[in-house]
Write a protein that holds these residues in place. Structure first.
Motif, PDB file in Angstrom:
ATOM      1  N   VAL A 137     -13.535   7.780  -2.572  1.00 21.36           N
ATOM      2  CA  VAL A 137     -13.644   8.946  -1.689  1.00 21.36           C
ATOM      3  C   VAL A 137     -12.783  10.101  -2.179  1.00 21.36           C
ATOM      4  CG1 VAL A 137     -14.240   7.596   0.371  1.00 21.36           C
ATOM      5  CG2 VAL A 137     -11.838   8.050  -0.155  1.00 21.36           C
ATOM      6  N   GLN A 138     -12.389  10.087  -3.429  1.00 21.82           N
ATOM      7  CA  GLN A 138     -11.463  11.102  -3.919  1.00 21.82           C
ATOM      8  C   GLN A 138     -12.035  12.511  -3.883  1.00 21.82           C
ATOM      9  OE1 GLN A 138     -10.314   9.786  -7.799  1.00 21.82           O
ATOM     10  NE2 GLN A 138     -11.943  10.889  -8.833  1.00 21.82           N
ATOM     11  N   SER A 139     -13.343  12.662  -3.848  1.00 23.22           N
ATOM     12  CA  SER A 139     -13.920  14.002  -3.780  1.00 23.22           C
ATOM     13  C   SER A 139     -13.839  14.587  -2.360  1.00 23.22           C
ATOM     14  CB  SER A 139     -15.380  13.978  -4.248  1.00 23.22           C
ATOM     15  OG  SER A 139     -16.127  13.126  -3.425  1.00 23.22           O
ATOM     16  N   ASP A 140     -13.653  13.751  -1.356  1.00 21.03           N
ATOM     17  CA  ASP A 140     -13.506  14.206   0.028  1.00 21.03           C
ATOM     18  C   ASP A 140     -12.028  14.184   0.391  1.00 21.03           C
ATOM     19  OD1 ASP A 140     -13.629  14.789   2.695  1.00 21.03           O
ATOM     20  OD2 ASP A 140     -14.958  13.117   3.227  1.00 21.03           O
ATOM     21  N   GLN A 141     -11.359  15.314   0.226  1.00 18.69           N
ATOM     22  CA  GLN A 141      -9.916  15.366   0.436  1.00 18.69           C
ATOM     23  C   GLN A 141      -9.495  15.042   1.860  1.00 18.69           C
ATOM     24  OE1 GLN A 141      -8.417  19.086  -1.001  1.00 18.69           O
ATOM     25  NE2 GLN A 141      -8.826  18.575  -3.139  1.00 18.69           N
ATOM     26  N   GLY A 142     -10.360  15.301   2.822  1.00 22.80           N
ATOM     27  CA  GLY A 142     -10.056  14.992   4.212  1.00 22.80           C
ATOM     28  C   GLY A 142      -9.953  13.494   4.464  1.00 22.80           C
ATOM     29  N   VAL A 143     -10.591  12.705   3.646  1.00 25.72           N
ATOM     30  CA  VAL A 143     -10.527  11.251   3.759  1.00 25.72           C
ATOM     31  C   VAL A 143      -9.535  10.682   2.740  1.00 25.72           C
ATOM     32  CG1 VAL A 143     -11.873   9.113   3.539  1.00 25.72           C
ATOM     33  CG2 VAL A 143     -12.901  11.118   4.603  1.00 25.72           C
ATOM     34  N   ALA A 144      -9.542  11.223   1.533  1.00 26.83           N
ATOM     35  CA  ALA A 144      -8.718  10.677   0.452  1.00 26.83           C
ATOM     36  C   ALA A 144      -7.226  10.839   0.726  1.00 26.83           C
ATOM     37  CB  ALA A 144      -9.095  11.336  -0.867  1.00 26.83           C
ATOM     38  N   TYR A 145      -6.820  11.977   1.259  1.00 20.22           N
ATOM     39  CA  TYR A 145      -5.390  12.218   1.469  1.00 20.22           C
ATOM     40  C   TYR A 145      -4.783  11.257   2.493  1.00 20.22           C
ATOM     41  CZ  TYR A 145      -0.983  14.719   1.739  1.00 20.22           C
ATOM     42  OH  TYR A 145       0.353  15.042   1.704  1.00 20.22           O
ATOM     43  N   PRO A 146      -5.412  11.023   3.655  1.00 17.90           N
ATOM     44  CA  PRO A 146      -4.850  10.030   4.576  1.00 17.90           C
ATOM     45  C   PRO A 146      -4.809   8.622   3.979  1.00 17.90           C
ATOM     46  CG  PRO A 146      -6.395  11.428   5.747  1.00 17.90           C
ATOM     47  CD  PRO A 146      -6.515  11.773   4.290  1.00 17.90           C
ATOM     48  N   ILE A 147      -5.793   8.281   3.154  1.00 19.16           N
ATOM     49  CA  ILE A 147      -5.765   6.974   2.487  1.00 19.16           C
ATOM     50  C   ILE A 147      -4.582   6.907   1.524  1.00 19.16           C
ATOM     51  CG2 ILE A 147      -6.969   5.517   0.797  1.00 19.16           C
ATOM     52  CD1 ILE A 147      -9.574   6.252   2.199  1.00 19.16           C
ATOM     53  N   LEU A 148      -4.335   7.988   0.802  1.00 22.29           N
ATOM     54  CA  LEU A 148      -3.202   8.039  -0.109  1.00 22.29           C
ATOM     55  C   LEU A 148      -1.878   7.930   0.638  1.00 22.29           C
ATOM     56  CD1 LEU A 148      -2.217   8.390  -3.025  1.00 22.29           C
ATOM     57  CD2 LEU A 148      -2.323  10.865  -2.648  1.00 22.29           C
ATOM     58  N   LEU A 149      -1.768   8.627   1.771  1.00 26.94           N
ATOM     59  CA  LEU A 149      -0.550   8.537   2.587  1.00 26.94           C
ATOM     60  C   LEU A 149      -0.351   7.120   3.119  1.00 26.94           C
ATOM     61  CD1 LEU A 149      -0.649  11.880   4.620  1.00 26.94           C
ATOM     62  CD2 LEU A 149       0.754  11.328   2.619  1.00 26.94           C
ATOM     63  N   ALA A 150      -1.420   6.485   3.572  1.00 31.62           N
ATOM     64  CA  ALA A 150      -1.324   5.102   4.054  1.00 31.62           C
ATOM     65  C   ALA A 150      -0.927   4.162   2.918  1.00 31.62           C
ATOM     66  CB  ALA A 150      -2.653   4.663   4.672  1.00 31.62           C
ATOM     67  N   ALA A 151      -1.494   4.389   1.727  1.00 32.14           N
ATOM     68  CA  ALA A 151      -1.156   3.547   0.577  1.00 32.14           C
ATOM     69  C   ALA A 151       0.322   3.664   0.234  1.00 32.14           C
ATOM     70  CB  ALA A 151      -2.019   3.917  -0.629  1.00 32.14           C
ATOM     71  N   THR A 152       0.849   4.886   0.244  1.00 28.39           N
ATOM     72  CA  THR A 152       2.268   5.045  -0.072  1.00 28.39           C
ATOM     73  C   THR A 152       3.150   4.457   1.038  1.00 28.39           C
ATOM     74  OG1 THR A 152       2.351   7.301   0.804  1.00 28.39           O
ATOM     75  CG2 THR A 152       1.917   7.055  -1.551  1.00 28.39           C
ATOM     76  N   ALA A 153       2.704   4.543   2.284  1.00 31.61           N
ATOM     77  CA  ALA A 153       3.464   3.939   3.382  1.00 31.61           C
ATOM     78  C   ALA A 153       3.487   2.415   3.246  1.00 31.61           C
ATOM     79  CB  ALA A 153       2.875   4.345   4.730  1.00 31.61           C
ATOM     80  N   PHE A 154       2.353   1.814   2.942  1.00 29.84           N
ATOM     81  CA  PHE A 154       2.311   0.362   2.742  1.00 29.84           C
ATOM     82  C   PHE A 154       3.188  -0.050   1.563  1.00 29.84           C
ATOM     83  CE2 PHE A 154      -1.794   0.118   5.174  1.00 29.84           C
ATOM     84  CZ  PHE A 154      -1.334  -0.766   6.141  1.00 29.84           C
ATOM     85  N   LEU A 155       3.185   0.749   0.514  1.00 30.67           N
ATOM     86  CA  LEU A 155       4.036   0.456  -0.637  1.00 30.67           C
ATOM     87  C   LEU A 155       5.509   0.498  -0.237  1.00 30.67           C
ATOM     88  CD1 LEU A 155       4.060  -0.182  -3.667  1.00 30.67           C
ATOM     89  CD2 LEU A 155       4.182   2.277  -4.083  1.00 30.67           C
ATOM     90  N   GLY A 156       5.884   1.484   0.551  1.00 30.78           N
ATOM     91  CA  GLY A 156       7.261   1.570   1.032  1.00 30.78           C
ATOM     92  C   GLY A 156       7.637   0.390   1.916  1.00 30.78           C
ATOM     93  N   LEU A 157       6.740   0.011   2.827  1.00 29.61           N
ATOM     94  CA  LEU A 157       7.004  -1.156   3.674  1.00 29.61           C
ATOM     95  C   LEU A 157       7.166  -2.419   2.839  1.00 29.61           C
ATOM     96  CD1 LEU A 157       4.511  -0.507   6.621  1.00 29.61           C
ATOM     97  CD2 LEU A 157       7.014  -0.504   6.758  1.00 29.61           C
ATOM     98  N   GLY A 158       6.275  -2.583   1.878  1.00 27.50           N
ATOM     99  CA  GLY A 158       6.352  -3.763   1.018  1.00 27.50           C
ATOM    100  C   GLY A 158       7.636  -3.803   0.230  1.00 27.50           C
ATOM    101  N   PHE A 159       8.017  -2.673  -0.349  1.00 24.83           N
ATOM    102  CA  PHE A 159       9.248  -2.595  -1.122  1.00 24.83           C
ATOM    103  C   PHE A 159      10.454  -2.871  -0.234  1.00 24.83           C
ATOM    104  CE2 PHE A 159      12.779  -0.336  -3.142  1.00 24.83           C
ATOM    105  CZ  PHE A 159      12.679  -0.804  -4.437  1.00 24.83           C
ATOM    106  N   GLY A 160      10.447  -2.286   0.957  1.00 26.54           N
ATOM    107  CA  GLY A 160      11.570  -2.469   1.878  1.00 26.54           C
ATOM    108  C   GLY A 160      11.735  -3.883   2.377  1.00 26.54           C
ATOM    109  N   LEU A 161      10.676  -4.669   2.382  1.00 25.90           N
ATOM    110  CA  LEU A 161      10.781  -6.074   2.787  1.00 25.90           C
ATOM    111  C   LEU A 161      11.059  -7.002   1.604  1.00 25.90           C
ATOM    112  CD1 LEU A 161       7.933  -6.458   5.450  1.00 25.90           C
ATOM    113  CD2 LEU A 161      10.400  -6.502   5.836  1.00 25.90           C
ATOM    114  N   THR A 162      10.448  -6.724   0.454  1.00 28.57           N
ATOM    115  CA  THR A 162      10.587  -7.671  -0.657  1.00 28.57           C
ATOM    116  C   THR A 162      11.939  -7.579  -1.367  1.00 28.57           C
ATOM    117  OG1 THR A 162       9.457  -6.154  -2.171  1.00 28.57           O
ATOM    118  CG2 THR A 162       8.120  -7.871  -1.142  1.00 28.57           C
ATOM    119  N   VAL A 163      12.478  -6.389  -1.545  1.00 29.05           N
ATOM    120  CA  VAL A 163      13.720  -6.264  -2.316  1.00 29.05           C
ATOM    121  C   VAL A 163      14.907  -6.955  -1.629  1.00 29.05           C
ATOM    122  CG1 VAL A 163      15.396  -4.649  -3.286  1.00 29.05           C
ATOM    123  CG2 VAL A 163      12.956  -4.281  -3.623  1.00 29.05           C
ATOM    124  N   PRO A 164      15.144  -6.761  -0.328  1.00 29.45           N
ATOM    125  CA  PRO A 164      16.237  -7.522   0.288  1.00 29.45           C
ATOM    126  C   PRO A 164      16.007  -9.038   0.235  1.00 29.45           C
ATOM    127  CG  PRO A 164      15.617  -5.694   1.697  1.00 29.45           C
ATOM    128  CD  PRO A 164      14.590  -5.774   0.609  1.00 29.45           C
TER     129      PRO A 164
END
Length: 149
Positions: free
Chosen positions: A49-76
Motif C-alpha cells: 500500500v506504499q502508493s496510498d500514503q493515507g494508509v501506508a503512513y499509519p502502517i509505518l507508525l504502527a510498525a515502528t511502535a511494535f518494534l519499540g515495544l519488542g525492543f523494550g521487552l526483549t533487551v531487559p
C-alpha cells in the motif's frame, strides 16, 4: 516517524519488569519477540500500500511502535538471561551482549542503504522476519527458563 518507536520502547522497558514478575522473563521475552516479528510483518504489508500514503503512513507508525515495544521487552530480558546464564562473569557477559546490540544498531543503516540502493527495501524485513521468528524460544524449549525475578 520514530517517535512511536521511542515512546513504545521506553514504555515497554518500564513495564517489562512488572510483566516479568507476573509471567516470568521467558514470557516477557517471547512477547517482545512476537511484537518485533509483527513489526516486520507490518513493514512487509506496507509494501503493498506504499502508493496510498493515507494508509501506508499509519502502517509505518504502527510498525515502528511494535518494534519499540519488542525492543523494550526483549533487551531487559536478554540482560537478565545473560547474567543468569553466566553468574561468574556477569559484567563481561552483559558488556558483550550490549556491544553486540550496539553493533547491530550501528550496522542497520548500512543494510538499509544496501537494500534501498538495490531498489528492494522490502527485502530487509522479508529477510529479518524469519530470523527474528527463530530467535525466540519456543513454548516447548527449555531455554530461557533460568530467570524469574
Amino acid at each position: 516517524m520514530f517517535v512511536p518507536q521511542v515512546f513504545a520502547a521506553i514504555a515497554a522497558s518500564l513495564g517489562g519488569p512488572g510483566l516479568a514478575s507476573r509471567l516470568g522473563w521467558k514470557r516477557a521475552y517471547l512477547a517482545g519477540s512476537r511484537l518485533t516479528w509483527r513489526s516486520m510483518a507490518l513493514l512487509i504489508a506496507g509494501r503493498f500500500v506504499q502508493s496510498d500514503q493515507g494508509v501506508a503512513y499509519p502502517i509505518l507508525l504502527a510498525a515502528t511502535a511494535f518494534l519499540g515495544l519488542g525492543f523494550g521487552l526483549t533487551v531487559p530480558a536478554l540482560n537478565t538471561f545473560t547474567s543468569e546464564f553466566h553468574p561468574g562473569a556477569v559484567d563481561r557477559s552483559v558488556l558483550v551482549l550490549n556491544a553486540l546490540l550496539g553493533l547491530g544498531t550501528a550496522l542497520a543503516p548500512v543494510f538499509v542503504a544496501i537494500f534501498v540502493g538495490l531498489g528492494a527495501w522490502v527485502g530487509l524485513p522479508v529477510l529479518a522476519a524469519p530470523f527474528q521468528r527463530r530467535s525466540g524460544c519456543s513454548r516447548s524449549s527449555q531455554c530461557c527458563t533460568a530467570a524469574r525475578p
